[in-house]
Scaffold this active site. Sequence first.
Site, PDB file in Angstrom:
ATOM      1  N   TYR A 131      50.217  28.732  45.902  1.00 35.17           N
ATOM      2  CA  TYR A 131      50.172  28.476  44.462  1.00 35.17           C
ATOM      3  C   TYR A 131      50.666  27.065  44.180  1.00 35.17           C
ATOM      4  O   TYR A 131      51.839  26.751  44.395  1.00 35.17           O
ATOM      5  CB  TYR A 131      51.021  29.489  43.698  1.00 35.17           C
TER       6      TYR A 131
ATOM      7  N   ALA B 225      40.828  41.472  34.849  1.00 34.54           N
ATOM      8  CA  ALA B 225      39.707  40.711  35.419  1.00 34.54           C
ATOM      9  C   ALA B 225      39.757  39.251  34.982  1.00 34.54           C
ATOM     10  O   ALA B 225      38.791  38.693  34.458  1.00 34.54           O
ATOM     11  CB  ALA B 225      38.369  41.346  35.042  1.00 34.54           C
TER      12      ALA B 225
END
Length: 254
Positions: free
Chosen positions: A54, A214
């Site tokens: 990340y 999502a």
Amino acid sequence: MHYRRLGSTGLPISALSFGAWVTFGDQVPRDEARNLVAAAWDHGINFFDNAEGYANGRAEQVMGDVIADLRLPRDGFCVSSKVFFGSAKDPRPTQRGLSRKHVTDACHAALRRLRVDYLDLYYCHRPDPDAPIAETVHAMDTLVRQGKVLYWGTSEWSAAQIEEAVDIAARHNWQGPSMEQPQYNLLHRERVEVEYAPLYAHAGLGTTIFSPLASGLLSGKYDQGIPADARLGREGMGWLQDLVLGQNAAVRLA
């Protein structure tokens, strides 16, 4: 906040977690990151999710800095990291993957960035076709025995690969995987509900899912296009934009 045990372990983690992907290290300033972690903590969240990849490690550094700044009690929260992609922009062969070397080096780097003495959860971020599963399981077991990791698991592994890891650990009396972090939402259900189903009771597998909306599609925020401040519009997120818009087209066709 509701708390649930992680699979067959005794670890109670909050039903909602707070993750550093995309936002920390690149998108939000440090003071805003501090406010976000403080708000999560104040509302009962005790699980803070991270990964070496990340923002090339910067997300973990920000997370560690703000947790230390807030003086959260170490016995009150759980922090995770994930290993596979590496934290370098252009990783060399030994700086990525699931070899014993990188699994170990990445753990030590995550401990430094997060400013902790141990990781509560440590994930194999993806399967590595170039590293024997036995080598990865042994490396994780060593870190557990050294007290640097409490629980380890996988992310986006197949049920067959997880089963192999479980069997290897059982044969050698090593610490096996306790959890898997898959995508799970109304558009992605089969892996969690069908493929992994036999592992919940047999292997005591727990899950810590990602992308429950999502990537925002199920919130309705993309029904009229991509807002200017949305993550899908950010530089370098074209792959996610294609994925989400493809899902949206599939939903409309259905």
